[in-house]
Design an enzyme around this catalytic site. Sequence first.
Site, PDB file in Angstrom:
ATOM      1  N   VAL A 172      48.717  35.568  21.204  1.00  0.00           N
ATOM      2  CA  VAL A 172      47.308  35.959  21.103  1.00  0.00           C
ATOM      3  C   VAL A 172      46.396  34.758  21.299  1.00  0.00           C
ATOM      4  O   VAL A 172      45.332  34.840  21.922  1.00  0.00           O
ATOM      5  CB  VAL A 172      47.050  36.632  19.742  1.00  0.00           C
ATOM      6  CG1 VAL A 172      45.558  36.875  19.544  1.00  0.00           C
ATOM      7  CG2 VAL A 172      47.820  37.941  19.647  1.00  0.00           C
ATOM      8  N   ALA A 173      46.806  33.624  20.784  1.00  0.00           N
ATOM      9  CA  ALA A 173      45.977  32.418  20.899  1.00  0.00           C
ATOM     10  C   ALA A 173      45.885  31.925  22.339  1.00  0.00           C
ATOM     11  O   ALA A 173      44.902  31.274  22.718  1.00  0.00           O
ATOM     12  CB  ALA A 173      46.540  31.323  20.005  1.00  0.00           C
ATOM     13  N   GLU A 177      40.250  34.696  26.411  1.00  0.00           N
ATOM     14  CA  GLU A 177      39.259  35.749  26.194  1.00  0.00           C
ATOM     15  C   GLU A 177      37.949  35.470  26.918  1.00  0.00           C
ATOM     16  O   GLU A 177      37.179  36.394  27.183  1.00  0.00           O
ATOM     17  CB  GLU A 177      38.993  35.894  24.694  1.00  0.00           C
ATOM     18  CG  GLU A 177      40.227  36.321  23.902  1.00  0.00           C
ATOM     19  CD  GLU A 177      39.933  36.432  22.414  1.00  0.00           C
ATOM     20  OE1 GLU A 177      38.782  36.130  22.035  1.00  0.00           O
ATOM     21  OE2 GLU A 177      40.833  36.826  21.669  1.00  0.00           O
ATOM     22  N   ASP A 219      22.908  52.518  63.185  1.00  0.00           N
ATOM     23  CA  ASP A 219      22.616  53.476  64.243  1.00  0.00           C
ATOM     24  C   ASP A 219      21.125  53.619  64.500  1.00  0.00           C
ATOM     25  O   ASP A 219      20.729  54.195  65.500  1.00  0.00           O
ATOM     26  CB  ASP A 219      23.205  54.850  63.887  1.00  0.00           C
ATOM     27  CG  ASP A 219      22.608  55.395  62.600  1.00  0.00           C
ATOM     28  OD1 ASP A 219      22.095  54.594  61.809  1.00  0.00           O
ATOM     29  OD2 ASP A 219      22.660  56.614  62.391  1.00  0.00           O
TER      30      ASP A 219
END
Length: 265
Positions: A172-173, A177, A219
């Site tokens: 997790v570290a 993030e 066009d």
Amino acid sequence: VIRSGKEIMIPAGDIVPGDVCLLGLGDKVPADLRLTSVSNLATGEAALTGEAVPIDKTTDSIPVEGGLDPEQVPLGDRKNMGYSATLVSVGSGIGIAISTGDFTQIGTINRLVNQTETIKTDVLKQIDLVSKYLFICICTMCLATFFTAFFYSETYKSKVLDSINIALVCAVAMVPEGLEAIVTLTYSYAVKVMASQNAIVRALPAVETLGSVTVICSDKTGTLTQNIMSLTAFVTSNARYKNDVDAAERVPMNFVRDDSYLVER
């Protein structure tokens, strides 16, 4: 529609090829129709062909030049046809349904649009690649942390749950993030730069796409211009004046005498 000799009203979804459909002012054409009778009939086909002016309809056959497939005739030139999703602007008419649903011209366009694949920009591809590398590195570090804690640590040795816990904490570290925030800030800065050049971008990833554009196909000139009429020159019997069309205010100083301006076209 007319069924069994009677004029009845049914939902557009119940119309099948071969049905005789009646059209009136303000009606929405329920299917692609081959017109058999018209009375000053004109339909607005802006949603299909882009023509802003209603198209007058006839029942005459459309001549096809030699060697061409009838399917190659432009939709705007098929004046004996009424197309699904177009509106009756003037008059009335009768037509025979030849195609419905996804087999109509507008249905074909809708089907092709739905089949379009979403293409990622280079930045998004690079972010995906970095994410894969990060995932591999984090998994490797987690396993290394687990085995180190389980076999060599004095505190967590031979303790499975504690070793897994410390490995997950390390995983997790290591998750970046702030990566999404950094990418968003980068895009936001690019949008600010574009806005300073009078270009407003709604989707942030479109900034990168615009930067990669090399060819723009259009066009009509109205698609790229300001769609306004401006006085560019003022010609008198003895002089020519050039008007500054980019001026912010309408003042006499916008006219500058230039006898060579627009002498030749």
